[in-house]
Design a protein around this motif. Structure first.
Motif, short mmCIF file in Angstrom:
data_model
loop_
_atom_site.label_atom_id
_atom_site.label_comp_id
_atom_site.label_asym_id
_atom_site.label_seq_id
_atom_site.Cartn_x
_atom_site.Cartn_y
_atom_site.Cartn_z
N THR A 154 27.41 2.51 33.10
CA THR A 154 28.23 1.23 32.28
C THR A 154 28.71 1.15 31.15
OG1 THR A 154 26.60 1.39 29.97
CG2 THR A 154 25.04 0.19 31.94
N GLN A 155 29.73 2.44 30.56
CA GLN A 155 30.78 2.18 29.92
C GLN A 155 31.55 2.81 30.64
OE1 GLN A 155 29.70 -1.10 28.29
NE2 GLN A 155 31.34 -0.49 27.39
N GLY A 156 31.50 3.56 31.22
CA GLY A 156 32.40 4.29 32.00
C GLY A 156 32.15 6.32 31.64
N ILE A 157 32.28 6.31 30.18
CA ILE A 157 32.76 7.44 29.22
C ILE A 157 31.37 8.17 29.52
CG2 ILE A 157 33.00 8.47 27.27
CD1 ILE A 157 34.44 5.35 26.35
N ALA A 162 27.43 5.80 30.87
CA ALA A 162 28.59 6.20 31.62
C ALA A 162 27.98 5.65 32.71
CB ALA A 162 27.72 7.65 31.90
N TYR A 212 35.04 -0.76 20.52
CA TYR A 212 34.65 -1.02 21.52
C TYR A 212 33.59 -1.82 21.19
CZ TYR A 212 37.03 1.98 24.69
OH TYR A 212 38.38 2.65 24.97
N GLU A 268 29.43 -4.25 26.21
CA GLU A 268 29.21 -5.53 26.56
C GLU A 268 28.52 -5.28 28.06
OE1 GLU A 268 32.00 -9.52 26.56
OE2 GLU A 268 32.56 -7.27 26.50
N ARG A 269 28.93 -4.18 28.83
CA ARG A 269 27.92 -3.50 29.71
C ARG A 269 26.15 -2.62 29.89
NH1 ARG A 269 31.50 -3.89 34.32
NH2 ARG A 269 33.23 -4.80 33.91
N ARG A 300 45.31 7.69 16.64
CA ARG A 300 44.21 7.02 15.32
C ARG A 300 45.47 6.27 15.23
NH1 ARG A 300 39.65 9.59 13.77
NH2 ARG A 300 39.25 7.28 13.33
N PRO A 301 44.97 4.61 15.04
CA PRO A 301 43.31 4.35 14.83
C PRO A 301 42.59 4.63 16.20
CG PRO A 301 45.22 2.60 13.61
CD PRO A 301 45.78 3.36 14.59
N LEU A 312 41.37 -3.64 18.74
CA LEU A 312 42.51 -2.33 18.72
C LEU A 312 42.90 -2.02 17.00
CD1 LEU A 312 44.06 -2.08 21.64
CD2 LEU A 312 43.12 -0.62 20.96
N MET A 349 36.23 -12.36 24.92
CA MET A 349 36.32 -11.36 23.53
C MET A 349 36.38 -10.38 24.75
SD MET A 349 34.20 -9.98 21.13
CE MET A 349 33.50 -8.59 21.01
N ASN A 350 37.40 -9.59 23.98
CA ASN A 350 37.73 -8.49 23.94
C ASN A 350 37.04 -6.94 24.13
OD1 ASN A 350 40.55 -9.40 24.72
ND2 ASN A 350 41.11 -8.89 22.32
N THR A 351 36.87 -6.50 25.26
CA THR A 351 36.22 -4.88 25.15
C THR A 351 37.12 -3.99 24.05
OG1 THR A 351 35.86 -5.14 27.63
CG2 THR A 351 36.03 -3.12 26.59
N LYS A 352 38.45 -3.74 23.55
CA LYS A 352 38.40 -2.49 22.77
C LYS A 352 38.99 -3.69 21.53
CE LYS A 352 41.63 -1.13 26.16
NZ LYS A 352 40.82 -1.59 26.80
#
Lengths: 453, 453
Positions: free
Chosen positions: A373-376, A371, A81, A84-85, A76-77, A6, A1-4
């Motif tokens: 768990t996912q960083g952002i 922040a 996401y 998952e974390r 864009r696009p 796209l 499974m991808n995180t992003k």
């Protein structure tokens, strides 16, 4: 499974989705001071024709000009996401997705409409756009868009923010905009205020008056607004359209969609394209998330009221806390609006859009968890959507339901770190209005007969 | 033509590229105070074994652990952009590409190594990492990485930055790090300074001393460095590996590559994977870009010197301006290092890496032009690479050469807006050292016999 998940630029939406086409009832018209519906021509002094057409259109699909798409593809696009974390940290069987609108150069979803508005003004021969800004998120977006289309942009920035939030001011100037601390001596409105209150810290209402006054008085100058109006919500629907396609790529579909709701463009942008499915019978819940400190949809009334604090705009039928309702200085500045988009309001009134209010501390708790768990680091506005999604994901952990949740990460918090600082230092608090405080501002609603009465 | 050239997560590099394998000569060894080569075991008190192995490895490809890739995919692969709007503004026949490392949650390329370092420390049973930070970019990256691997992170932040740059401090705390204004009373080094200078504003040298002292004194604690060392450059090679693949997707290959060069990890990260081709005969120029105010590669000497300002580290053979060289307070804080990576230095000494110095005003002019055309507001460090690429693109406009240029957009400028403010207000200036000022600091180089002499 991808995180992003796209999309390529070639997958960018070619049309905006107009929710009006699928609403069970036509939108309630804006009214003038005389109680009579305001026609589109009343807007011609400050908006280009193409925007006015979109404001009143009932067409389901409205083509996005190539020149607009050509700018939008600078970011864009936007990626979708899978969080998952965050899911693991919550121990939830729910699948949590978020659309990352923080990737725009201005750091939020706002440029989606700024670019379209700048384009239409440019092709109609306008040379300059005016607007107001509080903390600066909208001003930045219009400065960027104006720069890319060769338009001058004059931003009237609330004076207290001009002094206290210098970074977004610098960003606007980097993109070539003129930024004025409002009230200024450049307008009648500004001079009037300064004569009475030379030390006025300004307000969004005053800044709007200045920006509109200049636009109304000059043929080569128009005004641009960052939320509330139908065309703004329309331009934001690229968010939901992309998200739908991205979820389809992984064979998923949301049970619930969460977005912050201030003026409504953030929410409308991600939710409306899914409303098309809901109108066709699909089971999807659209949840507008607002702060308990400005609980428009959850504690306001559905009535005609002014769009601004002073009473200059036409009356709009919307959920409102009263146009002179003064929310406390919470850190989600974009959610401090007394009213709401007429489209979102009507859909909520008809039971098709849900609303929930979240207290400030819960929003920052969710933002910090996100922040970590996912960083952002999310914008305080976006923390509202995260908090509501986290609530639901925890509920799923109790019931065992593997729901699919989608929220709009409408922006990053890079210019809001002082709010996180105060939260981490334990200096923030929740604010709940006593019923009579809201009743007081609601008692000032303008008295209008319903149209047709 | 797409603006963004995107890789999927499945295309993420599986190995780091080690430039040592393709260098014409083995790296000059670090020396101890006695002038004898320092063995890897000297580093064991503060670094995990896996990192020390990488520091001295000559293997061409070093596998990236799955757990590291699993974190990196929160933002990687990063997009490669074709800067068409910048090209048009310059009227150049050159094709300009940039790799956007600003998309990481910390906003720069630094997390690429922070994640790897946190991982190796975690698997070797370390509970806490210490580090120093100036403006906070590295501290943020390690805070993020530590959080994602469940490590405590203690950041010693130069006291004057701690007070003046609160936003990155808040960001580190949001990611759960402990941030101390250095000098502190937590270490011998700090207490020693405070006893003599109670009001010391701190310095990067003092902060390093504090971080290393704590790490050296505790079994459960290690130290992490954000640039200069071989393993740090190694971890950054994902940038160039991805860029190479992305350019191949559009059938292109760079004639010249530009990256900011302070400690060297930014430059090594994007350039080294192309060095592999250069070593095999390919014609590609690798250009390290530094500020004229800290002209290490362009005006320093290639000699053994200390890595830090005080003289605690082993001696490294590198281009240096002298370890007590004090550059002015320019806004590209990441480029104010007196020395340079030993690997970059050796390759420059051997004529395989070019270097150019750019004055501060030219870098900000290039950064503003970039922001106005491509939208993204770049970090002041990144502006150096942009300025050098713009120079070359303008040269191409004169000669008509359609060169392919690639630069590393190593970070965004969201936390550097006050620098843009000062630039736009005309308050910044250029700084060029008179030759005797550099001669003075070079006269303090440690006297060591070359190894084997």
């Amino acid at each position: 499974m991808n995180t992003k998940i796209l999309l390529q630029e070639s997958d960018m939406p070619t049309h905006w989705y107009n929710v009006v086409a699928d609403m069970p009832n036509p939108p309630a018209p804006p009214l003038g001071p005389d109680g009579k519906p305001v026609g589109p021509d009343a807007l011609a002094a400050i908006f280009p024709d193409a925007i006015i057409e979109q404001e009143v259109s009932a067409e389901r699909w409205i083509p996005i000009p190539d020149a607009v798409r050509d700018v939008l593809r600078l970011w864009r696009p936007s990626p979708l996401y899978r969080a998952e974390r965050l899911e693991r940290a919550l121990g939830t069987p729910a699948r949590i997705y978020f659309k990352n609108e923080a990737v725009s150069p201005a750091g939020s979803h706002k440029p989606n409409t700024a670019v379209a508005q700048a384009y239409y003004n440019k092709v109609e021969g306008i040379r300059r756009l005016t607007t107001e800004t509080g903390a600066g998120q909208w001003g930045c977006s219009l400065a960027l868009a104006g720069q890319l289309f060769g338009l001058e942009v004059d931003v009237y920035m609330v004076k207290i923010s001009f002094g206290q939030k210098p970074y977004r001011r610098s960003m606007m100037r980097t993109w070539g905009a003129n930024v004025f601390a409002s009230p200024t001596d450049r307008t009648e409105s500004g001079r009037h205020i300064l004569a009475e209150h030379p030390d006025s810290p300004g307000s969004l209402g005053i800044a709007i008056s200045e920006a509109v006054e200049i636009a109304a008085g000059r043929n080569d100058t128009n005004y641009a607004l960052g939320s509330v109006l139908n065309h703004v919500l329309l331009h934001q629907t690229v968010i939901g359209e992309e998200a739908k396609r991205q979820l389809a790529m992984v064979g998923d579909y949301p049970d619930m969609i969460f977005a912050p709701c201030g003026g409504g463009s953030n929410f409308g942008g991600i939710a409306f394209p899914f409303f098309a499915d809901k109108a066709a019978g699909k089971d999807v819940r659209l949840v507008a998330v607002e702060p308990t400190s400005c609980p428009t949809l959850t504690r306001g009334v559905y009535a005609y009221d002014f769009g601004d604090a002073i009473g200059l705009t036409p009356l709009m039928k919307m959920y409102t806390l009263g146009h002179d309702f003064m929310p406390p200085g919470i850190h989600a500045g974009g959610l401090r609006y007394h009213g709401d988009s007429a489209l979102v309001s009507q859909l909520h009134h008809e039971g098709l859009v849900d609303a929930v209010a979240v207290p400030q501390l819960e929003t920052f708790e969710a933002g910090v968890l996100f922040a970590k768990t996912q960083g952002i680091v999310p914008a305080p506005e976006s923390c509202h959507a995260i908090a509501a999604a986290v609530r639901e994901a925890r509920h799923c952990a109790e019931t065992g339901e593997p729901k699919t949740l989608l929220f709009n990460l409408s922006g990053h918090g890079h210019f809001d770190m002082s709010a996180y600082d105060r939260f981490l230092a334990g200096e923030l608090e929740d604010f709940d209005y006593p019923e009579d405080a809201i009743e007081a501002s609601l008692s000032h609603l303008p008295k209008v007969a319903p149209p047709g009465a």
